[in-house]
Design an enzyme around this catalytic site. Sequence first.
Site: not given
Lengths: 270, 270, 308, 308
Positions: D74, D78, D135, D249
């Site tokens: 992805n 943000l 991020c 995960g």
Amino acid sequence: MAKNIYIGKILKNEEVQKDCFLMKIKIAVSFETPLPGQFVMIRIAGLNDPFLSRPISIYSFSRKNNFCLIELLYRVVGKGTQIMAGLIEGSQVEINGPLGNGFEIQSVKKNVVFIAGGIGIAPLSLLIENLCRRFPSSLMTLYFGAQRASAVIGLNKLQKMCRLVNICTDDGSLGEKNLVTRVFQKDIKKFLPEDTSIYACGPKEMLVALGKIFSKNEFDCQVSLEERMACGTGACMGCAVAIKDKKGALVYQRVCADGPVFYLRDIIWE
Amino acid sequence: MAKNIYIGKILKNEEVQKDCFLMKIKIAVSFETPLPGQFVMIRIAGLNDPFLSRPISIYSFSRKNNFCLIELLYRVVGKGTQIMAGLIEGSQVEINGPLGNGFEIQSVKKNVVFIAGGIGIAPLSLLIENLCRRFPSSLMTLYFGAQRASAVIGLNKLQKMCRLVNICTDDGSLGEKNLVTRVFQKDIKKFLPEDTSIYACGPKEMLVALGKIFSKNEFDCQVSLEERMACGTGACMGCAVAIKDKKGALVYQRVCADGPVFYLRDIIWE
Amino acid sequence: MKLKTAPRMAVNLGRLKLKNPVMTASGTFGYGEEYADYVDLNKLGAVVVKGLSLKQRLGNPPPRIMETTGGMLNSVGLQNIGVDAFIEDKLPFLRKYDAAVIANVYGETYDEFKKVTKILSAAKGVHALEVNISCPNVKSGGVIFGSDPKIAARVTKTVKEETSLPVIVKLTPNVTDIVAIARAVEKAGADAISLINTLTGMSVDLKTRKPHLKNITGGLSGPAIKPVALRMVWEVVQMVSIPVIGIGGIMTAQDALEFLIVGAQAVQIGTANFVNPHATMEIIEGIQSYLAANKIKDINEIIGTFQP
Amino acid sequence: MKLKTAPRMAVNLGRLKLKNPVMTASGTFGYGEEYADYVDLNKLGAVVVKGLSLKQRLGNPPPRIMETTGGMLNSVGLQNIGVDAFIEDKLPFLRKYDAAVIANVYGETYDEFKKVTKILSAAKGVHALEVNISCPNVKSGGVIFGSDPKIAARVTKTVKEETSLPVIVKLTPNVTDIVAIARAVEKAGADAISLINTLTGMSVDLKTRKPHLKNITGGLSGPAIKPVALRMVWEVVQMVSIPVIGIGGIMTAQDALEFLIVGAQAVQIGTANFVNPHATMEIIEGIQSYLAANKIKDINEIIGTFQP
Ligand SMILES: Cc1cc2nc3c(=O)[nH]c(=O)nc-3n(C[C@H](O)[C@H](O)[C@H](O)COP(=O)(O)OP(=O)(O)OC[C@H]3O[C@@H](n4cnc5c(N)ncnc54)[C@H](O)[C@@H]3O)c2cc1C
Ligand SMILES: Cc1cc2nc3c(=O)[nH]c(=O)nc-3n(C[C@H](O)[C@H](O)[C@H](O)COP(=O)(O)OP(=O)(O)OC[C@H]3O[C@@H](n4cnc5c(N)ncnc54)[C@H](O)[C@@H]3O)c2cc1C
Ligand SMILES: Cc1cc2nc3c(=O)[nH]c(=O)nc-3n(C[C@H](O)[C@H](O)[C@H](O)COP(=O)(O)O)c2cc1C
Ligand SMILES: Cc1cc2nc3c(=O)[nH]c(=O)nc-3n(C[C@H](O)[C@H](O)[C@H](O)COP(=O)(O)O)c2cc1C
Ligand code: FES
Ligand code: FES
């Protein structure tokens, strides 16, 4: 806590035309009645590969005494749809839905025009059926373009529901050999913005072309968009589409939760 | 370039006893005739999850006019075997094999003793069948231990082939309530190292106990080992087992390529 | 619409010419012979053999492998027969085939790297060396050498000084800045860079609360890591001028093409061999078909044609 | 053989008490309301909301997601409504539920971190802050802050000075030495550590030779990365004394238990929510069943019971 993940049982999964399958699924009676334009996220229970669920529009829906039936019309384009196509009767699928906002149908006008490109007919079929029932006096016109004759799905049913069906194909194997947007443009003078509702679904190029056509007039056109999805419920922000906000500035909205139906004039194409 | 990956077609996949399945697979005639103790690596064509193939011994084999039949006897213990158990007739599996070295059967002696624990009967069944045919005058004795009666698979056939079959179960639901190694130990005086060949397969605890029994005498015992595998062909070094080399030093050998059959006395248990 | 001649598949890794860009990854193809029954070794661009140390290495105690979602963990720990036994017992077999032989070199010390390099360089039939400074499964050397640009450069220099063979340096992905390491080894004289080796991972057996691998941690490989590998290859090709070999989770021709398009000059196929022993052959054929279908006459026309 | 009472599930993250160790991971559960139809929010240990910046952020242009083997990439970047809109429009909804609310804080500069922290700390119904220095999808701040122990420590200190709420620092796995970063933020006053955020990856569309993500690279999440996450958690729990939250995960109760056994005090469920909106509920129930089946009365009895 109203929504559930449903286990659907496949009753039929037929190749109705080359690479195009119709899957009939039996599902619990608690499944919400979908609005035209809504979709489901579908996956094969327990499989991690493919990993994500796939969004597919609801093509038809019926409620029986103690179960519901949904039909999905889908084209095999990659791994996920390939695996769907391989599922046999009796297999189970996980279904999350109905999701998204359907088409706006509160204020349907005298003329209703549908513009479908290829598999874009899927959400429009349910819409046409629904509008026929609710607004029997409206004049329904369908423009349906496809690559070739064999990609024109459900024509019989559509011809029964619409006053006028205009077919065109890229190779001329059925109807006019032309692009559906061009065919519609030739006819546009027949419609007046104030008494015409327009709904479209199809490949991006078709929607971009429509955007150009409608940029010069007052028609209201709703379109159903596609974008890769992870959650389908508005949480991941993955399915962004660029939209003009009220002040005309670019914002990213979610196809799954804010759409998949948008007003064409609000969309900002790259 | 002799070896191939075979596409096998499942003719039958039955739960012969609780959690224990017998899968009958039709496979191309070019499949090499397996030696008793050899195995195949099996996977579901096209699935990435589970990712690795699973090693399963060949339980039975027959060669027909224009195809071969192999049978696998397997216990459901995790994800891979679970998925195998769910495969229906007509499904396809990818088969790599036969792999590994079978049991050493050049110098089979007068007495032949088989010691099986649970699903360990799988490779021994093919061995017993084979030895019965090749050495009809040998005296075959089977010691077969299992958790309960329902885990004793193929008894009828085994009783026909062996002179003597000693069954024991952990819960006493069939045969003696005892461990198979103890039952064998009580009988050990009946056999002489110089005229007895011994073959064993079963859980690690059983093999360790056998190791202790045979540490005090001259019996030759061949055992089939299990270890997690990736390649099954000797390339990854993943399936290591600690073995005494000629000088008695520890080396790691590959269960798939150097085994799966080893002489019990060479194995170094942790 | 077909091309008249088959697409040209040859690529150059600096001085090293390969008849096609598909090789096997070290540690996943044994010494070649393990797959000779499945694969026509003559068709491979190169065979990269299991990592070789000066003396034979026992490797780590089992269990050594565990499946994960879309991949596997291994902690083999560079079990190998040692460089001398390799030359004596394994190289003659490989010499029979028309595939470049690349020896993967491992040392616990600079001195071991030096000695192994020297021995291999004197052997007939070794076409290049791949320096493994990225093995996560050994206590000394390995990934430690690969995590620091200075040490990585020094290993590279050490090896270069001992050999006239092309030297490929294989990097670990377990670093903050792969470009810094890549540039350091380039400056130190590396002829090419291989990336990536495995990501370090682990998994736990709930029944015993022990690690699935006796070594606790192991190297993660397979399609699960492909996105990370591809990203690192792309980062590095932009910042170095020596060829890069893409490795990591390549299962299909499509996967291999992604690496080539991003700018890898060649690829290595690792874990895929385990799952599908024909993987290398299918990938070579798949690349050829792709080129033919897209009317590309030479594979070099697609390398680095990424449109970011 | 059943326990008379249900196993106790409460855990402490320092001062923060959670009724169970299962929370949602930032960015994968919206602001809570997106999943309120599927999940009983009252049952969650905590809801961690999407990363919040001072002003609303547009996010990156689409396409933003792509599937990979056992995971997804992805590059949302943000996108969020900004901290003020969060407090006004989203927090009142979350306050209705009996789950701790953890705000994920993001800043491009130290000053932005400071301001967002201040505003959130004054809001009613925020129980802790999770500082996002990891991020991968933003140009400034983000992973850059998380790759250097000194900068990571400074961000932590900046946030700590502005708040009396527990401060959790969320780390990136794209580093050579996760322990160094973890120890730096511990020393700087962090009350807990979350790991991991996504691994940086990419993938290529063969038809167009463009990246599947407009942003080129994105964050890899899902079961593909679990082995890496588990390894990092284990490395860190051995070397810090503040609680660690395991992320990466986790799809099932078994996965969550692996993290707890290794030493995580709690877990966050991310990508699993997309694939199975009931994932958090199933994981809570699954952990309870495991404890009951193993006659463990209190979840704290299994945390850190790894037998390496
Ligand atoms: C709200 C919505 C409703 C949809 N309804 C239908 C429908 O009724 N029938 C139907 O056939 N398809 C429909 N789609 C498209 C369908 O979701 C994709 O074709 C499908 O996800 C592709 O999966 P795959 O694994 O087969 O292809 P992949 O291997 O993932 O991709 C193959 C190709 O399809 C493109 N693609 C992948 N996912 C999407 C997506 N979500 N939207 C658009 N393109 C995509 C890829 O970029 C690629 O070019 C719909 C999509 C959305 C968002
Ligand atoms: C040469 C060989 C021959 C075999 N023959 C048979 C057979 O004929 N019938 C049969 O039922 N089983 C046989 N096995 C064991 C079989 O391979 C495993 O039971 C199977 O791989 C487990 O897969 P799973 O995904 O169901 O279990 P997983 O979920 O992978 O694991 C479940 C449990 O089984 C253990 N396990 C996993 N793989 C192996 C393995 N390769 N060997 C031993 N234990 C393992 C795990 O440690 C775990 O405790 C054989 C193994 C080998 C190496
Ligand atoms: C079982 C196994 C053993 C390996 N041994 C080595 C080795 O000896 N030397 C080395 O440089 N890389 C070794 N590797 C790493 C691979 O060469 C490759 O870099 C990595 O597995 C990633 O590629 P893949 O995903 O295609 O497997 C090994 C990998 C595996 C799975
Ligand atoms: C679509 C998406 C958006 C994310 N947004 C954020 C975010 O805003 N802040 C943050 O700290 N982590 C964010 N993450 C990372 C997750 O919180 C989590 O750390 C990561 O996905 C690994 O966990 P998983 O494998 O369970 O998803 C995001 C992850 C995804 C997939
Ligand atoms: S798919 Fe997740 S927000 Fe639309
Ligand atoms: S499984 Fe690979 S060497 Fe045995």
